[in-house]
Design a protein around this motif. Structure first.
Motif, PDB file in Angstrom:
ATOM      1  N   GLY A   2       0.658  -1.220   0.090  1.00  0.00           N
ATOM      2  CA  GLY A   2      -0.039  -0.004   0.012  1.00  0.00           C
ATOM      3  C   GLY A   2       0.897   1.343   0.119  1.00  0.00           C
ATOM      4  O   GLY A   2       0.504   2.269   0.766  1.00  0.00           O
ATOM      5  N   VAL A   3       2.093   1.154  -0.644  1.00  0.00           N
ATOM      6  CA  VAL A   3       2.800   2.314  -0.796  1.00  0.00           C
ATOM      7  C   VAL A   3       3.149   2.739  -2.291  1.00  0.00           C
ATOM      8  O   VAL A   3       2.782   1.851  -3.450  1.00  0.00           O
ATOM      9  CB  VAL A   3       4.155   2.114   0.172  1.00  0.00           C
ATOM     10  N   GLU A   4       3.467   3.820  -2.500  1.00  0.00           N
ATOM     11  CA  GLU A   4       3.626   4.444  -3.844  1.00  0.00           C
ATOM     12  C   GLU A   4       5.329   3.534  -4.236  1.00  0.00           C
ATOM     13  O   GLU A   4       6.043   3.440  -3.453  1.00  0.00           O
ATOM     14  CB  GLU A   4       3.901   5.935  -3.818  1.00  0.00           C
ATOM     15  N   MET A   5       5.200   3.643  -5.590  1.00  0.00           N
ATOM     16  CA  MET A   5       6.624   3.033  -6.053  1.00  0.00           C
ATOM     17  C   MET A   5       7.624   3.687  -5.644  1.00  0.00           C
ATOM     18  O   MET A   5       8.667   3.093  -5.419  1.00  0.00           O
ATOM     19  CB  MET A   5       6.114   2.907  -7.961  1.00  0.00           C
ATOM     20  N   ASN A   6       7.665   4.881  -5.940  1.00  0.00           N
ATOM     21  CA  ASN A   6       8.861   5.739  -5.639  1.00  0.00           C
ATOM     22  C   ASN A   6       9.334   5.622  -3.991  1.00  0.00           C
ATOM     23  O   ASN A   6      10.424   5.117  -3.891  1.00  0.00           O
ATOM     24  CB  ASN A   6       8.623   7.322  -5.692  1.00  0.00           C
ATOM     25  N   GLN A   7       8.314   5.349  -3.028  1.00  0.00           N
ATOM     26  CA  GLN A   7       8.799   4.951  -1.890  1.00  0.00           C
ATOM     27  C   GLN A   7       9.117   3.497  -1.806  1.00  0.00           C
ATOM     28  O   GLN A   7      10.205   3.220  -0.880  1.00  0.00           O
ATOM     29  CB  GLN A   7       7.576   5.236  -0.962  1.00  0.00           C
ATOM     30  N   LEU A   8       8.674   2.650  -2.167  1.00  0.00           N
ATOM     31  CA  LEU A   8       9.128   1.425  -2.265  1.00  0.00           C
ATOM     32  C   LEU A   8      10.282   1.174  -2.993  1.00  0.00           C
ATOM     33  O   LEU A   8      11.256   0.481  -2.217  1.00  0.00           O
ATOM     34  CB  LEU A   8       7.854   0.318  -2.955  1.00  0.00           C
ATOM     35  N   VAL A   9      10.784   1.816  -4.065  1.00  0.00           N
ATOM     36  CA  VAL A   9      12.155   1.718  -4.663  1.00  0.00           C
ATOM     37  C   VAL A   9      13.316   2.125  -3.586  1.00  0.00           C
ATOM     38  O   VAL A   9      14.239   1.793  -3.557  1.00  0.00           O
ATOM     39  CB  VAL A   9      12.009   2.157  -6.054  1.00  0.00           C
ATOM     40  N   ALA A  10      12.967   3.234  -3.008  1.00  0.00           N
ATOM     41  CA  ALA A  10      13.826   4.082  -2.317  1.00  0.00           C
ATOM     42  C   ALA A  10      14.263   3.132  -0.940  1.00  0.00           C
ATOM     43  O   ALA A  10      15.369   3.029  -0.445  1.00  0.00           O
ATOM     44  CB  ALA A  10      13.207   5.370  -1.591  1.00  0.00           C
ATOM     45  N   GLU A  11      13.027   2.538  -0.462  1.00  0.00           N
ATOM     46  CA  GLU A  11      13.405   1.567   0.770  1.00  0.00           C
ATOM     47  C   GLU A  11      14.021   0.476   0.131  1.00  0.00           C
ATOM     48  O   GLU A  11      14.957   0.212   1.026  1.00  0.00           O
ATOM     49  CB  GLU A  11      11.778   1.246   1.161  1.00  0.00           C
ATOM     50  N   LEU A  12      13.743  -0.138  -0.888  1.00  0.00           N
ATOM     51  CA  LEU A  12      14.513  -1.400  -1.386  1.00  0.00           C
ATOM     52  C   LEU A  12      15.961  -1.060  -1.606  1.00  0.00           C
ATOM     53  O   LEU A  12      16.826  -1.845  -1.359  1.00  0.00           O
ATOM     54  CB  LEU A  12      13.925  -2.091  -2.532  1.00  0.00           C
ATOM     55  N   LEU A  13      16.089   0.109  -2.293  1.00  0.00           N
ATOM     56  CA  LEU A  13      17.666   0.532  -2.463  1.00  0.00           C
ATOM     57  C   LEU A  13      18.349   0.883  -1.079  1.00  0.00           C
ATOM     58  O   LEU A  13      19.610   0.444  -1.151  1.00  0.00           O
ATOM     59  CB  LEU A  13      17.755   1.662  -3.598  1.00  0.00           C
ATOM     60  N   GLN A  14      17.700   1.442  -0.236  1.00  0.00           N
ATOM     61  CA  GLN A  14      18.312   1.812   0.871  1.00  0.00           C
ATOM     62  C   GLN A  14      18.708   0.453   1.695  1.00  0.00           C
ATOM     63  O   GLN A  14      19.756   0.552   2.275  1.00  0.00           O
ATOM     64  CB  GLN A  14      17.495   2.713   1.871  1.00  0.00           C
ATOM     65  N   LYS A  15      17.850  -0.674   1.871  1.00  0.00           N
ATOM     66  CA  LYS A  15      18.102  -1.918   2.252  1.00  0.00           C
ATOM     67  C   LYS A  15      19.325  -2.611   1.930  1.00  0.00           C
ATOM     68  O   LYS A  15      20.144  -3.041   2.466  1.00  0.00           O
ATOM     69  CB  LYS A  15      17.036  -2.925   2.544  1.00  0.00           C
ATOM     70  N   SER A  16      19.437  -2.478   0.409  1.00  0.00           N
ATOM     71  CA  SER A  16      20.474  -3.180  -0.243  1.00  0.00           C
ATOM     72  C   SER A  16      21.749  -2.395  -0.120  1.00  0.00           C
ATOM     73  O   SER A  16      22.793  -3.085  -0.001  1.00  0.00           O
ATOM     74  CB  SER A  16      20.163  -2.968  -1.902  1.00  0.00           C
ATOM     75  N   LEU A  17      21.633  -1.039  -0.196  1.00  0.00           N
ATOM     76  CA  LEU A  17      23.010  -0.528  -0.065  1.00  0.00           C
ATOM     77  C   LEU A  17      23.539  -0.536   1.361  1.00  0.00           C
ATOM     78  O   LEU A  17      24.659  -0.519   1.614  1.00  0.00           O
ATOM     79  CB  LEU A  17      22.777   1.068  -0.344  1.00  0.00           C
ATOM     80  N   ALA A  18      22.523  -0.738   2.414  1.00  0.00           N
ATOM     81  CA  ALA A  18      23.099  -0.831   3.705  1.00  0.00           C
ATOM     82  C   ALA A  18      23.655  -2.281   3.992  1.00  0.00           C
ATOM     83  O   ALA A  18      24.565  -2.471   4.941  1.00  0.00           O
ATOM     84  CB  ALA A  18      22.083  -0.761   4.577  1.00  0.00           C
ATOM     85  N   ALA A  19      23.364  -3.322   3.326  1.00  0.00           N
ATOM     86  CA  ALA A  19      23.615  -4.491   3.554  1.00  0.00           C
ATOM     87  C   ALA A  19      25.133  -4.791   3.024  1.00  0.00           C
ATOM     88  O   ALA A  19      25.786  -4.231   2.436  1.00  0.00           O
ATOM     89  CB  ALA A  19      22.854  -5.602   2.755  1.00  0.00           C
TER      90      ALA A  19
END
Length: 88
Positions: A71-88
Motif C-alpha cells: 500500500g505504498v507508492e512505487m517511489n517510496q518502495l524503490v527508495a526503501e529497497l535501495l536503502q536496504k540493499s546499500l546498507a547490507a
C-alpha cells in the motif's frame, strides 16, 4: 435538403451537444492540473531528484505487486529497497 439528411444533421448536432456536456462535466470532476515547473520546484525543495532507469518487465511487475501489497507508492518502495540493499 432531403429528409434523411436533415435527420443526420440533427443527430450530429445532438451528439456534439452531448459530447460538450460530458467534457465539461469531466473537466469539473478532475483535480486541477498543476504546473510541471511548480511540481519540479516543490520536489526539489523536498530534496527529490528524478532518477530514470530501465528495468526488466518481470522485475517491474514484481515491484508493482509489492507496492500494491504494502500500500505504498512505487517511489517510496524503490527508495526503501535501495536503502536496504546499500546498507547490507
Amino acid at each position: 435538403m432531403k429528409r434523411t439528411d436533415l435527420a443526420k444533421s440533427d443527430a450530429k448536432k445532438l451528439m456534439n451537444q452531448m459530447g460538450a456536456k460530458d467534457a465539461a462535466f469531466g473537466a469539473a470532476a478532475r483535480p486541477p492540473v498543476t504546473d510541471r515547473r511548480e511540481q519540479r520546484d516543490r520536489e526539489r525543495a523536498l530534496g527529490l531528484v528524478p532518477f530514470a532507469v530501465k528495468l526488466n518487465a518481470d522485475l517491474v511487475k514484481q515491484l508493482q505487486a509489492l507496492s500494491k501489497e504494502r500500500g505504498v507508492e512505487m517511489n517510496q518502495l524503490v527508495a526503501e529497497l535501495l536503502q536496504k540493499s546499500l546498507a547490507a
